[in-house]
Design an enzyme around this catalytic site. Sequence first.
Site, PDB file in Angstrom:
ATOM      1  N   TYR A  83      -2.182  -1.550  10.953  1.00 19.61           N
ATOM      2  CA  TYR A  83      -2.406  -1.928   9.514  1.00 19.61           C
ATOM      3  C   TYR A  83      -1.205  -1.637   8.585  1.00 19.61           C
ATOM      4  CZ  TYR A  83      -3.947  -1.970   4.922  1.00 19.61           C
ATOM      5  OH  TYR A  83      -3.981  -2.239   3.353  1.00 19.61           O
ATOM      6  N   LYS A 113       1.813  -3.946   6.739  1.00 18.83           N
ATOM      7  CA  LYS A 113       2.376  -3.653   5.315  1.00 18.83           C
ATOM      8  C   LYS A 113       3.707  -3.596   5.105  1.00 18.83           C
ATOM      9  CE  LYS A 113      -1.701  -4.670   3.572  1.00 18.83           C
ATOM     10  NZ  LYS A 113      -1.943  -6.248   2.926  1.00 18.83           N
ATOM     11  N   SER A 163       0.922  -1.334   0.176  1.00 18.14           N
ATOM     12  CA  SER A 163      -0.093   0.023  -0.136  1.00 18.14           C
ATOM     13  C   SER A 163       0.932   1.353   0.100  1.00 18.14           C
ATOM     14  CB  SER A 163      -0.884   0.077   1.215  1.00 18.14           C
ATOM     15  OG  SER A 163      -1.443   1.131   1.592  1.00 18.14           O
TER      16      SER A 163
HETATM   17  P1  NAD Z   1     -10.927  -7.303   1.256  1.00 13.50           P
HETATM   18  O1  NAD Z   1     -11.160  -7.441   2.794  1.00 13.50           O
HETATM   19  O2  NAD Z   1     -12.021  -7.266   0.369  1.00 13.50           O
HETATM   20  O3  NAD Z   1     -10.184  -8.866   0.712  1.00 13.50           O
HETATM   21  C1  NAD Z   1      -9.259  -9.384   1.675  1.00 13.50           C
HETATM   22  C2  NAD Z   1      -9.740 -10.890   1.688  1.00 13.50           C
HETATM   23  O4  NAD Z   1      -8.768 -11.579   2.588  1.00 13.50           O
HETATM   24  C3  NAD Z   1     -10.975 -10.979   2.199  1.00 13.50           C
HETATM   25  O5  NAD Z   1     -11.834 -11.800   1.353  1.00 13.50           O
HETATM   26  C4  NAD Z   1     -10.939 -11.856   3.512  1.00 13.50           C
HETATM   27  O6  NAD Z   1     -12.169 -12.674   3.930  1.00 13.50           O
HETATM   28  C5  NAD Z   1      -9.798 -12.313   3.256  1.00 13.50           C
HETATM   29  N1  NAD Z   1      -8.753 -12.804   4.354  1.00 13.50           N
HETATM   30  C6  NAD Z   1      -8.371 -12.110   5.501  1.00 13.50           C
HETATM   31  N2  NAD Z   1      -7.791 -12.760   6.527  1.00 13.50           N
HETATM   32  C7  NAD Z   1      -7.640 -13.755   6.074  1.00 13.50           C
HETATM   33  C8  NAD Z   1      -6.872 -15.048   6.685  1.00 13.50           C
HETATM   34  N3  NAD Z   1      -6.123 -15.187   7.624  1.00 13.50           N
HETATM   35  N4  NAD Z   1      -6.963 -16.180   5.790  1.00 13.50           N
HETATM   36  C9  NAD Z   1      -7.613 -16.304   4.512  1.00 13.50           C
HETATM   37  N5  NAD Z   1      -8.267 -15.333   4.078  1.00 13.50           N
HETATM   38  C10 NAD Z   1      -8.125 -14.116   4.668  1.00 13.50           C
HETATM   39  O7  NAD Z   1      -9.629  -6.345   0.959  1.00 13.50           O
HETATM   40  P2  NAD Z   1      -9.505  -5.537  -0.514  1.00 13.50           P
HETATM   41  O8  NAD Z   1      -9.668  -4.254  -0.433  1.00 13.50           O
HETATM   42  O9  NAD Z   1      -9.755  -6.611  -1.533  1.00 13.50           O
HETATM   43  O10 NAD Z   1      -7.692  -5.735  -0.072  1.00 13.50           O
HETATM   44  C11 NAD Z   1      -6.845  -6.999  -0.545  1.00 13.50           C
HETATM   45  C12 NAD Z   1      -5.603  -6.540  -0.292  1.00 13.50           C
HETATM   46  O11 NAD Z   1      -5.026  -5.351  -0.671  1.00 13.50           O
HETATM   47  C13 NAD Z   1      -5.389  -6.641   1.380  1.00 13.50           C
HETATM   48  O12 NAD Z   1      -4.095  -7.217   1.688  1.00 13.50           O
HETATM   49  C14 NAD Z   1      -5.228  -5.094   1.503  1.00 13.50           C
HETATM   50  O13 NAD Z   1      -4.437  -4.750   2.916  1.00 13.50           O
HETATM   51  C15 NAD Z   1      -4.481  -4.531   0.488  1.00 13.50           C
HETATM   52  N6  NAD Z   1      -4.620  -3.267   0.039  1.00 13.50           N
HETATM   53  C16 NAD Z   1      -6.074  -2.653  -0.146  1.00 13.50           C
HETATM   54  C17 NAD Z   1      -6.428  -1.319  -0.243  1.00 13.50           C
HETATM   55  C18 NAD Z   1      -7.646  -0.839  -0.442  1.00 13.50           C
HETATM   56  O14 NAD Z   1      -7.970   0.181  -0.554  1.00 13.50           O
HETATM   57  N7  NAD Z   1      -8.744  -1.726  -0.646  1.00 13.50           N
HETATM   58  C19 NAD Z   1      -5.321  -0.629  -0.320  1.00 13.50           C
HETATM   59  C20 NAD Z   1      -3.956  -0.989  -0.295  1.00 13.50           C
HETATM   60  C21 NAD Z   1      -3.874  -2.292  -0.046  1.00 13.50           C
END
Ligand code: NAD
Length: 339
Positions: free
Chosen positions: A150, A154, A125
């Site tokens: 959080y 990362k 991120s």
């Molecule tokens: P999201 O919560 O929709 O998807 C993450 C998925 O991981 C979920 O389906 C959740 O059920 C699953 N999960 C969490 N912990 C788990 C575990 N221990 N075992 C198995 N599954 C698990 O989030 P997203 O927005 O799709 O983000 C995806 C990734 O991108 C994440 O790592 C997030 O931190 C990163 N990210 C997201 C953003 C954003 O703005 N959405 C920005 C930067 C980074």
Amino acid sequence: MNILVTGGAGFIGSHTIIELYKAGHTVVVVDNLSNSSKESLRRVAELAGVEKIPFYPVDIRDREGLNKVMESHTFDACIHFAGLKAVGESVEKPWEYYENNINGTLVLLDVMRKHNCKNIIFSSSATVYGDPAVIPITEECPKGHCTNPYGQTKSMLEEILMDIQKADPEWNVVLLRYFNPIGAHPSGRIGEDPQGIPNNLMPYITQVAVGKRAELGVFGNDYDTPDGTGVRDFIHVVDLATGHVKALQAIQRQCGISIYNLGTGHGYSVLDLVKAFQSATGITIPYSIKARRPGDIATCYSNPAKAERELGWKAQNGINEMCRDAWNWQRQNPEGYKA
Ligand code: NAD
Ligand code: UDP
């Protein structure tokens, strides 16, 4: 390539799976559904034109569970989305965030190396830049101080992955630093489905538009920005998804370690986004100015030139498409996947 997708039922994962299929790859999804539902994968199958997305309801901290998945398939690479992502919640529950995100990734990496799969694309991120030293932010910009657990997970996971790659050069690690993903698949069948009150700006705006919330609170109008509200690099989630497909090229050329910003290079303020949403949808978003949100920075946008130069990737959608598609999803699914 056959790709292990952790967290594939979530927002970014679900959109990425469609782009992977489009490019001729196959996937197996592992997700504990802690922040998602199987319905998203059912719709992804529909959009990808396949009967079913191979799925295991496994937690990445469950070594035995992951072992079984990796024994049953051969993977060329893993795209690792699984993790907890709510900034505010991470301040309340730091142990849970460190345990889930860091321990989960350590277990995943260990099981991967035991099965000789040493290629990983990691969801990082822009938060790792802290309050960025340079704008627009290039990958050379030094990492900064993360104000919440959080963001720390990362930043720490980036270091862990780099150390592991250094010690064993058979690993190929791609760190993708996302800016602010918004929007949804243009079909309106899949999108972002936050539980409870949305923390992020766009889902809040769409919930106001659909009548679930009365008005948007704008967190601060006294930043050093053109209109005083925070400036971010919003990127269409489908563009972010194609970035992962392109990042597989880095894995294929055995990149060792590669870091890419995934953003558009344009900064829009909170009020710019409100205005863009209004003009894309014709819906007025009432808002009022509130205090600054602790931990927020004034301005954050990318220089995405490295991804274009090395991967041939560039965001295609503008702010209008982002707003249109976010609204299209919300309008068709006012209760998200629950309806
Ligand atoms: P999201 O919560 O929709 O998807 C993450 C998925 O991981 C979920 O389906 C959740 O059920 C699953 N999960 C969490 N912990 C788990 C575990 N221990 N075992 C198995 N599954 C698990 O989030 P997203 O927005 O799709 O983000 C995806 C990734 O991108 C994440 O790592 C997030 O931190 C990163 N990210 C997201 C953003 C954003 O703005 N959405 C920005 C930067 C980074
Ligand atoms: N924001 C806001 N009201 C909200 C949610 C967010 O004014 O209800 C602002 C926030 O202060 C920041 C920008 O919108 O300036 C983007 O916030 P978001 O949480 O979407 O992403 P972040 O950049 O914090 O990861």
